[in-house]
Motif scaffolding. Structure first.
Motif, PDB file in Angstrom:
ATOM      1  N   CYS A 160      41.692  33.648  26.224  1.00 33.86           N
ATOM      2  CA  CYS A 160      40.735  34.663  25.808  1.00 33.86           C
ATOM      3  C   CYS A 160      40.021  34.275  24.512  1.00 33.86           C
ATOM      4  O   CYS A 160      38.886  34.668  24.285  1.00 33.86           O
ATOM      5  N   GLY A 161      40.691  33.507  23.644  1.00 36.64           N
ATOM      6  CA  GLY A 161      40.076  33.184  22.365  1.00 36.64           C
ATOM      7  C   GLY A 161      39.832  34.439  21.562  1.00 36.64           C
ATOM      8  O   GLY A 161      40.726  35.264  21.380  1.00 36.64           O
TER       9      GLY A 161
ATOM     10  N   ASN B 261      36.433  36.972  25.141  1.00 37.67           N
ATOM     11  CA  ASN B 261      36.055  35.758  25.857  1.00 37.67           C
ATOM     12  C   ASN B 261      37.116  35.485  26.908  1.00 37.67           C
ATOM     13  O   ASN B 261      38.301  35.469  26.611  1.00 37.67           O
ATOM     14  N   HIS B 262      36.692  35.291  28.132  1.00 36.01           N
ATOM     15  CA  HIS B 262      37.644  34.992  29.202  1.00 36.01           C
ATOM     16  C   HIS B 262      36.894  34.279  30.314  1.00 36.01           C
ATOM     17  O   HIS B 262      35.751  34.634  30.622  1.00 36.01           O
TER      18      HIS B 262
ATOM     19  N   GLN C 115      36.404  40.373  31.119  1.00 38.41           N
ATOM     20  CA  GLN C 115      35.742  40.238  29.825  1.00 38.41           C
ATOM     21  C   GLN C 115      35.541  41.577  29.119  1.00 38.41           C
ATOM     22  O   GLN C 115      35.769  41.687  27.923  1.00 38.41           O
ATOM     23  N   LEU C 116      35.117  42.586  29.839  1.00 39.26           N
ATOM     24  CA  LEU C 116      34.888  43.891  29.218  1.00 39.26           C
ATOM     25  C   LEU C 116      36.204  44.650  29.123  1.00 39.26           C
ATOM     26  O   LEU C 116      36.858  44.924  30.124  1.00 39.26           O
TER      27      LEU C 116
ATOM     28  N   LEU D 120      50.632  40.460  35.427  1.00 37.54           N
ATOM     29  CA  LEU D 120      49.379  40.405  34.695  1.00 37.54           C
ATOM     30  C   LEU D 120      48.252  40.059  35.668  1.00 37.54           C
ATOM     31  O   LEU D 120      48.495  39.504  36.740  1.00 37.54           O
ATOM     32  N   PRO D 121      46.995  40.384  35.318  1.00 43.27           N
ATOM     33  CA  PRO D 121      45.876  40.027  36.207  1.00 43.27           C
ATOM     34  C   PRO D 121      45.861  38.537  36.517  1.00 43.27           C
ATOM     35  O   PRO D 121      46.019  37.692  35.634  1.00 43.27           O
ATOM     36  N   GLY D 122      45.692  38.234  37.785  1.00 44.18           N
ATOM     37  CA  GLY D 122      45.666  36.849  38.217  1.00 44.18           C
ATOM     38  C   GLY D 122      47.026  36.242  38.446  1.00 44.18           C
ATOM     39  O   GLY D 122      47.135  35.124  38.966  1.00 44.18           O
TER      40      GLY D 122
END
Length: 852
Positions: free
Chosen positions: A335-336, A304-305, A311-312, A164-166
């Protein structure tokens, strides 16, 4: 599992095991030919020595000789031995003082600018050669560890593990050192205890992800928000009161603002929507109604991140008929909520901000003396009956606005390609039917180690890992935890971390098939060999030139060649430096982060297209096409490109684009956020296109001074003034001309005919002068003529590219003995339309590449 969690006391024994293994292995490897060999000093030309000697005697020895040593500096006995640190430091001081115009001092006999340029150029060249010799190894390719990208790709292919990213090792490991412009040169890839600690931590995370226990912790669920529920939901019913949002019976109409998912979409049994980090499918049923301007309706989906680059999630035009728009994206509890919004034209919103937006537009138009636009904006304000503080929704005509109609939002996840994941099955190949005993452990690592170490392994190597796993079982660990421990030990082993080519001989030797397979795969894929390369190595067939050539062709067509684009392509083109400076938002309002990402993407996609389609590498100098996505195409004023993915686009006949130098990312790199930097751009061109970096400037040398109060000189005018300083003239005249040719591209790469940025605004700004004279004496009037002159230097370009790629392929600096191969590679490129593939084939089939 003993030692799974960093920081716990029980983690330290496994970590010490990995550290001791690495240190002991390194010491043994160093004794059998891996330590760097000292390089011989190249002979300095006797003619050059005589010329430098005469220069020093004529201009320097009077103050720095046997009788007088001003500043304790004596030059009459200075030797041209740049390998000695003390001697090299003296030469550097001489070069700096001459570049600064401080030596010889005023009142003495002064050399001509040409003589100064000749001497300082000779010193700079000798310093570069000495540095390369220091990093070299007499033509040997010496031991190096994988860089972090190679480590991440190898783990991906070894374990069939996606990140996953990160979460990729490439994100978790610290940046690698570089030499000769690349992070593949052995002397820059050291391994110290702190880095080994990080490898241990990353290996633990990999092991925890690769091997799972039981069923998924959270099964896949689908959550939906119907828009008609908004009016009844306390958390988000306020949306219906917004003047830019209209709640209908079965949908919500957005003229501005956005929906929200928070408080409504919850994972069953939890208080939040996202139960665990993973992949999720987001679906939106929506359609659009164009406004008075007839422009398409654009929908944006965001989450939200904490990381701005995540974010996009989606930005796309919607159709006039209802459609379901779907994306699969990584998400996690951080992310919420996520939301859907309409993308409005700049300054056109029904909110308390609209008056201020219109006022800002009017002010900007007034500054540019565009009075027609001022009157148009004033009329629009009156028509829509908007005040500076807030609108009057009862009077403002919303029928003229674009509308995004959203029916429902849906989130499904976490998604699993399979369970247990493929990484689990790769290691625990026997599934639940195998007895969890020592015999099964031995089978697991007998299968796994040859791929991890990229060669046949001995029984003793397997025994060592199995013994470690057994000690975990004896301490009460589960079978899966014991296998995790073995996996961590393997991923921390130098036999995994290093690209091993053992040799106890003092002479060069041919690589064996296993070593050749690894050298080839890490050159082209930045990853381990695949099954076909392993099979050919085991059969002893890979060294056959015909077979090797076939494999190169196959590998170039494989999707993993993206590793070459992200490795060689990105570092050769320096795309990592494109966004070093953020443009001034007041001066360059068209720029945003996503546009910056697209600028980087264009250069990488262009490189990939040249490679895949076997295009001439001369297209990097000039071409009639480029690679665009929708965002960058609009920035370039090119129509008909939709979507975020890059595709090949033929440029209009009157477009100034085409080739690397016309890309916005290159212009952005050669700027400081406020003004263009022709010197920086000129240095970039010489380094990238010709592998010909200019001599280093003197200490604290500024590029160009800013305008003082009352002056309005362009950057070009200030640089030309700078060239009048004798000590600066020689270097700048061989750099600035390249930068001047790119002056039509402003800070963010927009084409301009008049000066902008700094204090220049409006129609009265000075016109751009992109003319110049190249160091070879040929003049150009504009950017188009400039590119034509660069194309005439095709052999110089081909040789520079061959030098760069050979360094990347071998992982060492080039040496005088490589000259013959470089001549051969350059000639081969010229005969085969300058293709990258011809250069790659030539390198791989050379004795240099196939020799230890």
């Amino acid at each position: 599992m003993t030692g799974r969690f960093p920081g716990f006391p029980e983690a330290r024994p496994l970590m010490r095991f990995c550290q001791l293994t690495a240190v002991i292995a390194w010491l043994s490897l160093a004794t059998i030919g891996y330590a760097q060999s000292p390089a011989d000093h190249s002979e300095t030309s006797l003619i050059a020595q005589e010329q430098i000697g005469r220069f020093l005697k004529t201009y320097c020895v009077e103050c720095h000789g046997i009788e007088t040593q001003e500043s304790d500096l004596r030059l009459d006995q200075l030797q041209p031995d740049f390998a000695q640190p003390g001697t090299a430091s003296t030469w550097i001081e001489v070069m700096d003082k001459m570049n600064l115009g401080e030596m010889p001092p005023e009142g003495s006999t002064l050399p001509s600018p040409e003589e100064v340029a000749s001497v300082t150029g000779w010193i700079a060249t000798e310093l570069r050669q000495a540095e390369r010799k220091k990093l070299g190894a007499q033509g040997h390719v010496i031991l190096r560890r994988m860089n972090r990208a190679e480590y991440a790709h190898t783990v991906r292919d070894l374990l069939s593990l996606d990140f996953l990213p990160g979460e990729s090792p490439e994100s978790l490991l610290p940046p690698d050192g570089t030499a000769e412009g690349f992070d593949k040169v052995s002397v820059a890839l050291m391994l110290d205890p702190s880095l080994l600690d990080k490898y241990f931590e990353v290996a633990q995370r990999i092991a925890d992800s690769a091997i799972v226990d039981g069923a998924p912790p959270f099964p896949t669920e689908k959550m939906r928000l119907e828009m008609e529920d908004i009016a009844e939901n306390r958390a988000i019913r306020y949306l219906c009161a917004s003047p830019g949002i209209e709640c209908q019976e079965k949908a919500i109409v957005l003229m501005q603002g956005s929906t929200r998912s928070f408080g409504v979409m919850k994972y069953p049994g939890l208080r939040q929507e996202i139960p665990i980090e993973g992949m999720y499918r987001i679906r939106v049923r929506a359609w659009g109604e164009p406004g008075e301007d007839g422009q398409p309706v654009v929908m944006r989906v965001r989450q939200n991140h904490p990381n701005a680059d995540q974010q996009l999630l989606l930005e796309t035009e919607v159709t006039a008929t209802p459609q379901i728009y779907e994306i699969v994206v990584p998400r996690d509890p951080k992310c919420g909520e996520y939301n859907v919004s309409i993308v409005n034209e700049a300054g056109f919103q029904i909110s308390s901000r609209v008056g201020n937006d219109l006022r800002n537009l009017q002010q900007k138009a007034g500054e540019e003396k565009n009075f027609e636009q001022v009157m148009r904006l004033q009329a629009r304000q009156q028509m829509e009956n908007l005040t500076w503080s807030k609108p009057n929704p009862a009077v403002a005509d919303r029928s003229k606005l674009r509308k995004l109609i959203v029916d429902w939002l849906e989130c499904e996840g976490p998604l699993f390609e399979q369970w247990p994941p493929k990484s689990h099955e790769t290691l625990l190949f026997g599934g639940a039917h195998k007895p969890e005993n020592e015999e099964y452990l031995r089978e697991i690592f007998t299968r796994f180690l040859p791929k991890a170490f990229r060669r046949p392994v001995t029984a003793a190597e397997v025994d060592r890992i199995v013994t470690l796993c057994n000690s975990e079982l004896a301490a009460g660990a589960t079978f899966n935890d014991a296998v995790r421990t073995g996996l961590v030990a393997v991923l921390c082993s130098p036999k995994f971390l290093y690209l091993l080519e053992p040799s106890d001989a003092t002479e060069k030797r041919p690589l064996n098939d296993w070593e050749l397979a690894s050298r080839l795969s890490y050159f082209l894929w930045s990853s381990m060999p695949d099954d076909e390369l392993f099979a050919l190595a085991e059969a002893g067939k890979l060294r056959d030139p015909a077979v090797l050539s076939q494999q190169v062709t196959r590998m170039l067509a494989d999707e993993k060649i993206e590793g070459f684009t992200q490795g060689f392509g990105a570092q050769w083109l320096k795309t990592g430096e494109f966004r070093n400076f953020m443009p001034d938002s007041r001066l360059y309002r068209d720029y945003n982060d996503k546009l910056g990402e697209a600028m980087v993407g264009e250069a990488l996609a262009f490189f990939g297209e040249v490679l895949r389609q076997n295009e001439s590498a001369l297209t990097f100098i000039d071409s009639d096409w480029t690679m665009l996505n929708e965002r960058l195409a609009k920035f370039y004023a090119i129509e008909g490109v939709q979507g975020d993915h890059f595709r090949r686009v033929t440029l209009p006949a009157d477009s100034p684009r085409g080739g690397l130098l016309a890309m916005a990312g290159v212009a952005l790199r050669g700027s400081d956020g406020n003004r263009t930097k022709p010197v920086n751009r000129g240095v970039y061109l010489r380094e990238v296109l010709f592998n010909d970096p200019p001599n280093p400037p003197p200490p604290n040398a500024g590029e160009v001074e800013p305008n003082i109060q009352g002056e309005r000189l362009t950057v070009r005018e200030r640089l030309i003034q700078h060239q009048q300083i004798a000590s600066c003239a020689a270097c700048h005249r061989s750099i600035d001309c390249y930068g001047f040719a790119l002056e039509n591209f402003n800070v963010i790469g927009q084409w301009r005919n008049q000066q902008d940025g700094e204090d220049f605004r409006g129609r009265n700004s000075p016109p751009i002068d992109a003319s110049g004279t190249l160091p070879n004496g040929k003049s150009f009037a504009d950017f188009a003529q400039f590119k034509s002159l660069l194309l005439e230097q095709d052999e110089r370009f081909a040789r520079g590219l061959a030098e760069k790629m050979l360094v990347y392929a071998l992982g060492r600096p080039l040496e005088p003995t490589d000259r013959g191969l470089l001549n051969q590679l350059t000639q081969q490129m010229q005969q085969q339309n300058y293709t990258l593939s011809s250069l790659i084939h030539g390198i791989v089939l050379s004795d240099t590449f196939q020799t230890k």
